[in-house]
Design a protein around this motif. Structure first.
Motif, PDB file in Angstrom:
ATOM      1  N   LEU A 181      29.181  43.619  39.525  1.00 26.40           N
ATOM      2  CA  LEU A 181      30.935  43.988  39.940  1.00 26.40           C
ATOM      3  C   LEU A 181      31.848  43.436  38.897  1.00 26.40           C
ATOM      4  O   LEU A 181      32.938  44.211  38.732  1.00 26.40           O
ATOM      5  N   ASP A 182      31.511  42.422  38.104  1.00 23.89           N
ATOM      6  CA  ASP A 182      32.440  42.139  37.086  1.00 23.89           C
ATOM      7  C   ASP A 182      32.444  42.430  35.874  1.00 23.89           C
ATOM      8  O   ASP A 182      33.298  42.385  35.165  1.00 23.89           O
ATOM      9  N   LEU A 187      32.084  48.064  31.142  1.00 32.46           N
ATOM     10  CA  LEU A 187      31.010  49.180  30.609  1.00 32.46           C
ATOM     11  C   LEU A 187      31.233  50.409  30.730  1.00 32.46           C
ATOM     12  O   LEU A 187      31.156  51.068  29.686  1.00 32.46           O
ATOM     13  N   PHE A 188      31.805  51.144  31.954  1.00 29.25           N
ATOM     14  CA  PHE A 188      32.312  52.272  31.854  1.00 29.25           C
ATOM     15  C   PHE A 188      33.489  52.587  30.920  1.00 29.25           C
ATOM     16  O   PHE A 188      33.313  53.588  30.108  1.00 29.25           O
ATOM     17  N   GLU A 189      34.299  51.649  30.674  1.00 26.16           N
ATOM     18  CA  GLU A 189      35.304  52.076  29.938  1.00 26.16           C
ATOM     19  C   GLU A 189      34.787  51.994  28.556  1.00 26.16           C
ATOM     20  O   GLU A 189      35.390  52.799  27.593  1.00 26.16           O
ATOM     21  N   ALA A 190      33.974  51.170  28.201  1.00 26.63           N
ATOM     22  CA  ALA A 190      33.173  50.913  26.655  1.00 26.63           C
ATOM     23  C   ALA A 190      32.397  52.207  26.484  1.00 26.63           C
ATOM     24  O   ALA A 190      32.293  52.495  25.196  1.00 26.63           O
ATOM     25  N   ALA A 200      22.493  43.052  41.638  1.00 30.86           N
ATOM     26  CA  ALA A 200      23.650  43.118  42.323  1.00 30.86           C
ATOM     27  C   ALA A 200      23.816  43.894  43.517  1.00 30.86           C
ATOM     28  O   ALA A 200      24.485  43.599  44.393  1.00 30.86           O
ATOM     29  N   VAL A 201      22.885  44.886  43.632  1.00 29.53           N
ATOM     30  CA  VAL A 201      23.012  45.956  44.521  1.00 29.53           C
ATOM     31  C   VAL A 201      22.177  45.119  45.953  1.00 29.53           C
ATOM     32  O   VAL A 201      22.788  45.003  46.949  1.00 29.53           O
ATOM     33  N   PHE A 202      21.082  44.902  45.479  1.00 30.27           N
ATOM     34  CA  PHE A 202      19.971  44.187  46.700  1.00 30.27           C
ATOM     35  C   PHE A 202      20.246  42.870  47.087  1.00 30.27           C
ATOM     36  O   PHE A 202      19.907  42.897  48.168  1.00 30.27           O
ATOM     37  N   LEU A 213      31.618  50.129  45.043  1.00 31.95           N
ATOM     38  CA  LEU A 213      32.512  49.311  44.269  1.00 31.95           C
ATOM     39  C   LEU A 213      32.178  49.459  42.766  1.00 31.95           C
ATOM     40  O   LEU A 213      33.049  49.247  41.903  1.00 31.95           O
ATOM     41  N   LEU A 214      30.819  49.461  42.480  1.00 29.29           N
ATOM     42  CA  LEU A 214      30.489  49.537  41.266  1.00 29.29           C
ATOM     43  C   LEU A 214      30.919  50.874  40.361  1.00 29.29           C
ATOM     44  O   LEU A 214      31.129  50.732  38.982  1.00 29.29           O
TER      45      LEU A 214
END
Ligand code: DX5
Ligand code: ZN
Length: 216
Positions: A181-182, A187-190, A200-202, A213-214
Motif C-alpha cells: 500500500l505504500d 508505481l502506477f504513477e511511474a 500485501a494482500v493475503f 486500496l492498492l
C-alpha cells in the motif's frame, strides 16, 4: 486510457483453503490472478504446478496470468494454456530461444510476456519488445513472496516505457515483488499497468479491502 490492474499472487494464499481464497478473489476487485510456478532450478524454491492449476481453472473467473520461473518453459506452455492460462510470462534469463517461445505462446492462443530479473537490463528487450504483450519487471529476486521492494525498479519502468514508445509496442508493464500500500500509487504513477501483490494482500486483515486500496 490508463490501465491500473491488480494481480494478487496465489503464492501467498492458504493452500488448505484454496477454493475459498480463489472465490474471495473472484468477488474482489482483483483484475488478474497471478500464478507463480517455480521449479527449484531456475529459482531456489519449488511452488506448485498442474494440480494447483487445475483447481484454479475450475474456480477462477478472473484473467489467469501465469508466471513461469522454470527452465525450459517451452515444454509446458501448451499444457498451461489448455488449463486456462490467458497469459504466460517467461524469463528472459531462462530462454535461449526467447523469440520462439513468445511465438509459441501466442500461436497457442494466449498472451505472451517476458520477465526480467532485477539485474537484467531493460535494453536486452530491444529486439523482442514489438512482439510481446507484456513486460514483467521483477522488483525482487524471484523465488519467494514477502521480500523487500528494490527501488531501482522505478528507473527500469521509465526505460521500459521509452522502449515501448519508440517501438510502437502495445506491451503492458507489470511489476512483481514487494508491492504494497505504500508504493502502489507511486508505481502506477511511474508507468506500471499491472501490479502483482502476494503478501500485501493475503497477510492483511481484509484482503478484499487491500485489493481495493492498492488501486487508489
Ligand atoms: C516472487 C513471485 C511473486 C511473489 C510476490 O518470485 O514472482 O509473484 O509472489 O510476492 P510479494 O507480493 O509477497 O512480494
Ligand atoms: Zn510472480
Amino acid at each position: 486510457m490508463k490501465t491500473k490492474l491488480i494481480a494478487p499472487s496465489l503464492l501467498s494464499a492458504d493452500f488448505g483453503n484454496l477454493e475459498r481464497d480463489i472465490e474471495m478473489l473472484n468477488r474482489s476487485q482483483a483484475d488478474w490472478l497471478h500464478i507463480d510456478v517455480m521449479d527449484g532450478r531456475f529459482v531456489p524454491n519449488i511452488s506448485f504446478g498442474f494440480p494447483v492449476m487445475k483447481t484454479v481453472h475450475q474456480h477462477a473467473r478472473k484473467f489467469v496470468d501465469v508466471h513461469l520461473m522454470i527452465v525450459e518453459p517451452e515444454k509446458y506452455v501448451e499444457e498451461f494454456i489448455s488449463m486456462g492460462a490467458d497469459l504466460i510470462s517467461v524469463h528472459y534469463e531462462a530462454c535461449t530461444h526467447l523469440h520462439r517461445v513468445i511465438n509459441l505462446i501466442q500461436d497457442k492462443g494466449a498472451k505472451a510476456g517476458v520477465v526480467l530479473n532485477p539485474a537484467t537490463p531493460v535494453l536486452m528487450l530491444e529486439d523482442i519488445i514489438a512482439d510481446v504483450d507484456l513486460v514483467l519487471l521483477m522488483s525482487v529476486n524471484p523465488g519467494f513472496g514477502g521480500q523487500k521492494f528494490i527501488e531501482n525498479t522505478y528507473k527500469k519502468i521509465a526505460e521500459t516505457k521509452d522502449l515501448i514508445v519508440s517501438n510502437n509496442s502495445t506491451a503492458l508493464i507489470q511489476i512483481d515483488g514487494g508491492v504494497n500500500l505504500d508504493n502502489a500509487a507511486k508505481l502506477f504513477e511511474a508507468g506500471a499497468d499491472v501490479l502483482v501483490a502476494g503478501n500485501a494482500v493475503f497477510s492483511s486483515e481484509s484482503p478484499e479491502r487491500t485489493i481495493e486500496l492498492l488501486k487508489i
